[in-house]
Write an enzyme that holds these catalytic residues in place. Sequence first.
Site, short mmCIF file in Angstrom:
data_model
loop_
_atom_site.label_atom_id
_atom_site.label_comp_id
_atom_site.label_asym_id
_atom_site.label_seq_id
_atom_site.Cartn_x
_atom_site.Cartn_y
_atom_site.Cartn_z
N SER A 145 0.87 -1.19 0.00
CA SER A 145 0.00 0.00 0.00
C SER A 145 0.90 1.22 0.00
O SER A 145 2.05 1.15 0.45
CB SER A 145 -0.85 0.01 1.28
OG SER A 145 -1.45 1.27 1.46
N TYR A 158 -2.70 -1.13 10.35
CA TYR A 158 -2.53 -1.32 8.90
C TYR A 158 -1.16 -0.80 8.46
O TYR A 158 -0.43 -1.48 7.73
CB TYR A 158 -3.66 -0.57 8.18
CG TYR A 158 -3.74 -0.79 6.69
CD1 TYR A 158 -4.24 -1.98 6.16
CD2 TYR A 158 -3.35 0.21 5.79
CE1 TYR A 158 -4.33 -2.17 4.79
CE2 TYR A 158 -3.45 0.03 4.42
CZ TYR A 158 -3.94 -1.16 3.91
OH TYR A 158 -4.05 -1.35 2.56
#
Length: 257
Positions: A145, A158
């Site tokens: 990401s 995350y």
Amino acid sequence: MSGRLAGKVAIVTGSGSGIGQSIAIRFASEGATVVVDYRNNIETSQETASKAEAAGGKAILVRADVTNLADTQNLVNQAYQQLGRCDILVNNAGIEKNAPFWDVTEADYDAVLNVNLKGAFFLTQAFVRRLRDAKLPGRIINISSVHEDLAFPNFSSYCASKGGMRTLMRNLSVELGPLNITINNIAPGAIATPINTKLMEDKPKLDALLKNIPLGRMGTPDEVSGVALFLASDDAAYVTGSTYYVDGGLIRNYHEQ
Ligand code: NAP
């Protein structure tokens, strides 16, 4: 079948939806046989397999929860037992949990780290062990990401998982290079998939985000799978240890509202 991945077998985790589904279909359209991994949703995974076959490739379905070591070993074993080989691994399965840092629960922390980092770690280990024993080359592609690098307030678990994935990838590029196994990350920005359903339904939040994206729109899963295809193909034979951003320029222009 001809194509840039003709004769190759690829495992794509979490390929019953979103980015993973697009990668599985794209690889199949270039001649690969794909192992469609899913955890919960067998119907959408069957849809991935049918679309992969309609695109000209082959597909098998294997249920594996990547947080479970026995499942990850079985996933690799199934590729060898049913298809005789396994050349490419795409660690795509991922989840996120939204909470201010001081409210993050142990259960949510474990859920995110176990899927995004531990799952990729031990599945990669199972994949590499078979290649090392057979002295065969391989390709590993992690879907990380922009948040492997960029701050994302209220998503600390995350960010920890994707940052861990970045360092793991860099480390393994050194450790696996002598085995002729390459590893790279794709770091998507905001891509229109089920993980972003809430965001896409919240117009003020979405508009604020789009202002941060120089290309002015969210990306599509197919714009991520095109880069995955490059990394899996012969064109990327000398590429390892890198992160490829697919984010419309977001990482260069991000501001929290
Ligand atoms: P998605 O549609 O929600 O896909 C996530 C997939 O992961 C689902 O198919 C899910 O399967 C699977 N999964 C979750 N836990 C699993 C487990 N324990 N074992 C096996 N599979 C599991 O979202 P997506 O956007 O395509 O996400 C794919 C990857 O891209 C993720 O790693 C995500 O972090 C990353 N990413 C996405 C974006 C974005 O904007 N969309 C941006 C940056 C990075 P089930 O439904 O069966 O649970």
